[in-house]
Design a protein around this motif. Structure first.
Motif, PDB file in Angstrom:
ATOM      1  N   ASN A 194     -20.868 139.530 -42.751  1.00 17.94           N
ATOM      2  CA  ASN A 194     -21.606 139.902 -43.949  1.00 17.94           C
ATOM      3  C   ASN A 194     -22.955 140.529 -43.569  1.00 17.94           C
ATOM      4  O   ASN A 194     -23.347 141.556 -44.125  1.00 17.94           O
ATOM      5  CB  ASN A 194     -21.803 138.687 -44.852  1.00 17.94           C
ATOM      6  CG  ASN A 194     -22.294 139.042 -46.226  1.00 17.94           C
ATOM      7  OD1 ASN A 194     -22.083 140.134 -46.725  1.00 17.94           O
ATOM      8  ND2 ASN A 194     -22.962 138.102 -46.855  1.00 17.94           N
ATOM      9  N   ALA A 195     -23.654 139.905 -42.632  1.00 15.98           N
ATOM     10  CA  ALA A 195     -24.953 140.435 -42.192  1.00 15.98           C
ATOM     11  C   ALA A 195     -24.786 141.713 -41.366  1.00 15.98           C
ATOM     12  O   ALA A 195     -25.520 142.683 -41.553  1.00 15.98           O
ATOM     13  CB  ALA A 195     -25.697 139.379 -41.382  1.00 15.98           C
ATOM     14  N   GLN A 196     -23.826 141.719 -40.473  1.00 17.04           N
ATOM     15  CA  GLN A 196     -23.596 142.866 -39.582  1.00 17.04           C
ATOM     16  C   GLN A 196     -23.227 144.116 -40.371  1.00 17.04           C
ATOM     17  O   GLN A 196     -23.713 145.204 -40.083  1.00 17.04           O
ATOM     18  CB  GLN A 196     -22.488 142.516 -38.583  1.00 17.04           C
ATOM     19  CG  GLN A 196     -22.178 143.588 -37.576  1.00 17.04           C
ATOM     20  CD  GLN A 196     -23.250 143.733 -36.518  1.00 17.04           C
ATOM     21  OE1 GLN A 196     -24.051 142.837 -36.301  1.00 17.04           O
ATOM     22  NE2 GLN A 196     -23.285 144.860 -35.865  1.00 17.04           N
ATOM     23  N   TRP A 197     -22.359 143.978 -41.337  1.00 13.59           N
ATOM     24  CA  TRP A 197     -21.880 145.129 -42.106  1.00 13.59           C
ATOM     25  C   TRP A 197     -22.705 145.374 -43.358  1.00 13.59           C
ATOM     26  O   TRP A 197     -22.396 146.278 -44.128  1.00 13.59           O
ATOM     27  CB  TRP A 197     -20.407 144.941 -42.465  1.00 13.59           C
ATOM     28  CG  TRP A 197     -19.509 144.848 -41.269  1.00 13.59           C
ATOM     29  CD1 TRP A 197     -19.723 145.396 -40.037  1.00 13.59           C
ATOM     30  CD2 TRP A 197     -18.264 144.168 -41.182  1.00 13.59           C
ATOM     31  NE1 TRP A 197     -18.681 145.091 -39.204  1.00 13.59           N
ATOM     32  CE2 TRP A 197     -17.769 144.335 -39.878  1.00 13.59           C
ATOM     33  CE3 TRP A 197     -17.527 143.420 -42.086  1.00 13.59           C
ATOM     34  CZ2 TRP A 197     -16.565 143.797 -39.465  1.00 13.59           C
ATOM     35  CZ3 TRP A 197     -16.325 142.879 -41.677  1.00 13.59           C
ATOM     36  CH2 TRP A 197     -15.854 143.083 -40.371  1.00 13.59           C
ATOM     37  N   ARG A 198     -23.733 144.523 -43.572  1.00 16.31           N
ATOM     38  CA  ARG A 198     -24.630 144.651 -44.720  1.00 16.31           C
ATOM     39  C   ARG A 198     -23.860 144.734 -46.041  1.00 16.31           C
ATOM     40  O   ARG A 198     -24.083 145.617 -46.871  1.00 16.31           O
ATOM     41  CB  ARG A 198     -25.556 145.845 -44.538  1.00 16.31           C
ATOM     42  CG  ARG A 198     -26.435 145.684 -43.346  1.00 16.31           C
ATOM     43  CD  ARG A 198     -27.373 146.816 -43.165  1.00 16.31           C
ATOM     44  NE  ARG A 198     -28.194 146.531 -41.987  1.00 16.31           N
ATOM     45  CZ  ARG A 198     -28.910 147.413 -41.378  1.00 16.31           C
ATOM     46  NH1 ARG A 198     -28.959 148.645 -41.814  1.00 16.31           N
ATOM     47  NH2 ARG A 198     -29.608 147.079 -40.321  1.00 16.31           N
ATOM     48  N   LEU A 199     -22.964 143.785 -46.197  1.00 20.31           N
ATOM     49  CA  LEU A 199     -22.147 143.725 -47.401  1.00 20.31           C
ATOM     50  C   LEU A 199     -22.921 143.070 -48.534  1.00 20.31           C
ATOM     51  O   LEU A 199     -23.821 142.269 -48.299  1.00 20.31           O
ATOM     52  CB  LEU A 199     -20.871 142.924 -47.123  1.00 20.31           C
ATOM     53  CG  LEU A 199     -19.988 143.446 -45.996  1.00 20.31           C
ATOM     54  CD1 LEU A 199     -18.864 142.457 -45.720  1.00 20.31           C
ATOM     55  CD2 LEU A 199     -19.419 144.810 -46.342  1.00 20.31           C
TER      56      LEU A 199
END
Length: 57
Positions: free
Chosen positions: A42-47
């Motif tokens: 979630n944080a990595q892909w900025r979802l």
């Protein structure tokens, strides 16, 4: 759930409960790892996704 090498790492269940609502389960021993992975993705892909671990509920 699979990892980047396409190896199964958990055999939980994912269920779509609405247009934008999903319920995902994990095995008892894998829930913490899966929760960490989902939060990281979630944080990595900025979802724009809310993830709630309701295991203790």
């Amino acid at each position: 759930m699979t990892n980047e090498a396409e190896t199964v790492v958990d055999d939980g269940v994912a269920c779509r409960r609405g247009d934008q609502y999903f319920y995902v389960t994990a095995t008892t021993t894998g829930v913490d790892r899966i929760d960490r992975n989902m939060l990281w993705w979630n944080a990595q892909w900025r979802l724009d996704v809310d993830i709630a671990n309701v295991t203790a509920a």
